[in-house]
Design a protein around this motif. Structure first.
Motif, PDB file in Angstrom:
ATOM      1  N   ASN A  92      69.055  33.175  49.483  1.00  0.00           N
ATOM      2  CA  ASN A  92      70.353  32.375  49.826  1.00  0.00           C
ATOM      3  C   ASN A  92      71.511  33.485  50.066  1.00  0.00           C
ATOM      4  O   ASN A  92      72.433  33.133  50.918  1.00  0.00           O
ATOM      5  CB  ASN A  92      70.550  31.888  48.279  1.00  0.00           C
ATOM      6  N   LEU A  96      73.906  33.125  53.245  1.00  0.00           N
ATOM      7  CA  LEU A  96      75.318  33.489  52.975  1.00  0.00           C
ATOM      8  C   LEU A  96      75.838  34.394  53.806  1.00  0.00           C
ATOM      9  O   LEU A  96      77.028  34.257  54.671  1.00  0.00           O
ATOM     10  CB  LEU A  96      75.527  33.722  51.398  1.00  0.00           C
ATOM     11  N   GLN A 100      79.115  34.117  56.658  1.00  0.00           N
ATOM     12  CA  GLN A 100      80.329  34.873  56.484  1.00  0.00           C
ATOM     13  C   GLN A 100      80.520  35.517  57.685  1.00  0.00           C
ATOM     14  O   GLN A 100      81.663  35.636  58.118  1.00  0.00           O
ATOM     15  CB  GLN A 100      80.040  35.805  55.284  1.00  0.00           C
ATOM     16  N   ASN A 121      72.304  24.540  48.934  1.00  0.00           N
ATOM     17  CA  ASN A 121      73.739  23.921  48.987  1.00  0.00           C
ATOM     18  C   ASN A 121      74.411  24.160  47.798  1.00  0.00           C
ATOM     19  O   ASN A 121      75.389  24.645  48.047  1.00  0.00           O
ATOM     20  CB  ASN A 121      73.417  22.501  49.082  1.00  0.00           C
ATOM     21  N   TYR A 123      74.487  26.799  45.745  1.00  0.00           N
ATOM     22  CA  TYR A 123      74.960  28.290  46.178  1.00  0.00           C
ATOM     23  C   TYR A 123      75.905  28.352  47.130  1.00  0.00           C
ATOM     24  O   TYR A 123      77.005  29.203  46.771  1.00  0.00           O
ATOM     25  CB  TYR A 123      73.594  29.223  46.469  1.00  0.00           C
ATOM     26  N   LEU A 124      75.851  27.885  48.342  1.00  0.00           N
ATOM     27  CA  LEU A 124      76.811  28.113  49.205  1.00  0.00           C
ATOM     28  C   LEU A 124      78.342  27.322  48.878  1.00  0.00           C
ATOM     29  O   LEU A 124      79.519  27.940  48.982  1.00  0.00           O
ATOM     30  CB  LEU A 124      76.407  27.335  50.710  1.00  0.00           C
ATOM     31  N   HIS A 127      80.357  29.527  46.943  1.00  0.00           N
ATOM     32  CA  HIS A 127      80.954  30.722  47.781  1.00  0.00           C
ATOM     33  C   HIS A 127      81.725  29.955  49.053  1.00  0.00           C
ATOM     34  O   HIS A 127      82.113  30.412  49.681  1.00  0.00           O
ATOM     35  CB  HIS A 127      79.925  31.349  48.359  1.00  0.00           C
ATOM     36  N   ILE A 129      81.533  27.335  51.010  1.00  0.00           N
ATOM     37  CA  ILE A 129      80.795  26.937  52.008  1.00  0.00           C
ATOM     38  C   ILE A 129      80.302  25.395  51.932  1.00  0.00           C
ATOM     39  O   ILE A 129      79.434  25.271  50.916  1.00  0.00           O
ATOM     40  CB  ILE A 129      79.802  27.674  52.715  1.00  0.00           C
TER      41      ILE A 129
END
Length: 457
Positions: A92, A96, A100, A121, A123-124, A127, A129
């Motif tokens: 992940n 990411l 980024q 999903n 996790y993003l 952040h 996204i």
């Protein structure tokens, strides 16, 4: 023993509260199983293909280190960038970081059970996204804020009327319209905009060829192709067990995959990704996440042969009548029940017991994994490691004592029959899990041993 999730039996009971849905779910999946059988029978060499696939995968597992290095070398020579992730967290973080670097806030993703396994999903999303799943079934469950319930048919638990309501709420389709063709057309328009606007696409990988460094992605909708070809950056996420030695071996696996999964001769699209187009970046993330540990378990290493066809789910009487979400794991059904305990014995200790051990899963597996045998062996491991309920362990210990002493077994049987005849309420009550879904049989007047002794002359 505390688990992070409710146990399979509890979640299955909730699914069974809607009996018409259970019956429909059961019948639909059995229909897919029958399609698989008809398609398999059209090939006289079907069993030879299964054996060939199993042996190829056996060779891969025995030489995985060498094949992975060969794949990496050839993929880099093709122009791809290869990343290695030891676990889900590292996978992940790598994805990411790549996103980024591109400065994107919204991307498209085709079906990838690995990213489900790694919980990419959410996790993003944490952040900033947003991921748009472009497989139609995956998009449906995403809109419903649910995980997939099947690795090939993600929304098999949904009826078309429920999908119509979801599309009305999120895509603005007319209320009450549940026509599948109309809903599919609406989804196509909705996703087309996402494909065009997304600068980054994530895909899974069905097969990775060590000989050439190429990846093969199989879909029926072409969404992986749309995403990967239109994006500036293609990120392919794969478990390390997806390797096959040579391109010619695809002829074995592609003939088995779709026939086993949906009863088709082959998936509509079997797309080969080798060299990035001019100006495009291709990143391949190779993920372990417990696979090396499973490889070291002699009794369970063959589970890594799995090609994610879902045939074992379609045939499993427990899965068909308990639903995929009752397995509280990215991969449900029999194969998920032998993969999940490798990740966390305590949290998934219930899953190997969610089986009748009938062996139907092993019979249909295209790579001949001994699934039901592994389920049985996992039960032994989990019990020895202390990850089963104390009540179950005590019960099994008592059964061991009774069954190992013929005199005690005969006496216990006689007492049990007398109690069932004289005081039926002792077993016919809600405290008995078997009674919840069944009518208890009438107790026989004599045991089989007594009957045989009397009648054998």
């Amino acid at each position: 023993m505390e688990q992070k999730h409710k146990e399979h039996s509890v979640l299955a009971e909730a699914f069974n509260n809607n009996e018409p849905r259970v019956n429909w779910h059961d019948e639909t999946l059995w229909w897919v199983r029958q399609k698989r059988d008809k398609m398999a029978w059209t090939l006289p060499e079907w069993e030879e293909l299964r054996e060939a696939a199993s042996q190829i995968k056996h060779n891969v597992l025995g030489n995985l280190h060498d094949y992975l290095l060969a794949f990496e070398k050839n993929a880099i020579a093709n122009g791809a960038v290869v990343h290695w992730a030891a676990d889900a967290a590292e996978h992940n973080r790598i994805v990411l970081q790549l996103l980024q670097q591109q400065g994107v806030k919204r991307i498209v993703k085709s079906k990838s059970m690995l990213t489900e396994e790694c919980h990419l999903n959410p996790y993003l999303a944490e952040h900033g996204i947003e991921v748009v799943d472009t497989d139609l079934g995956e998009r449906i469950v995403q809109l419903a804020k649910e995980p997939p319930s099947h690795i090939v048919l993600p929304c098999i638990h949904k009826k078309k009327e429920e999908i119509g309501d979801l599309f009305h709420e999120h895509l603005g389709t007319p209320a009450g319209n549940a026509d599948p063709k109309f809903l599919t057309a609406a989804a196509r328009l909705h996703l087309r905009k996402e494909f065009i606007q997304s600068r980054v696409a994530i895909t899974g990988v069905n097969f990775a060829v060590a000989e050439t460094g190429e990846m093969v992605v199989c879909t029926n909708e072409g969404n992986a192709d749309m995403g990967a070809h239109l994006a500036d950056v293609h990120i392919a996420c794969m478990g390390i067990e997806k390797i096959i030695p040579e391109r010619k071996h695809l002829g074995v696996f592609l003939r088995l995959l779709a026939r086993s999964a949906t009863g088709q001769p082959i998936t509509t699209y079997s797309s080969h990704f080798r060299k990035p187009k001019a100006g495009q970046q291709v990143h391949i993330v190779l993920v372990d996440n417990g696979r090396s540990r499973q490889l070291g378990r002699e009794d369970f290493r063959n589970s890594l042969k799995c090609i994610r066809c879902g045939a074992c789910m379609n045939t499993c009487p427990v899965y068909r009548r308990s639903g995929g979400h009752s397995y509280h794991n990215a991969i449900a059904g029999p194969i998920g029940s032998i993969l999940a305990p490798n990740l966390d014995m305590k949290d998934y200790a219930d899953l190997p017991f969610a089986s009748t051990l009938c062996g139907s899963c092993s019979n249909v597996c295209p790579v001949k994994i001994d699934i039901h045998q592994q389920l049985y062996k996992w039960r032994q491991v989990l019990t020895k490691e202390g990850h089963t309920k104390k009540t179950k362990a005590a019960g099994m210990h008592a059964m061991n004592i009774v069954l190992s002493k013929p005199g005690l077994y005969k006496t216990a049987g006689g007492v049990g029959r007398w109690v069932m005849r004289t005081f039926p309420a002792v077993v016919n009550n809600g405290m008995n899990p078997w009674y919840k879904q069944r009518e208890m049989p009438e107790a026989p007047k004599q045991s089989f041993a007594d009957w045989y002794k009397k009648n054998r002359q």
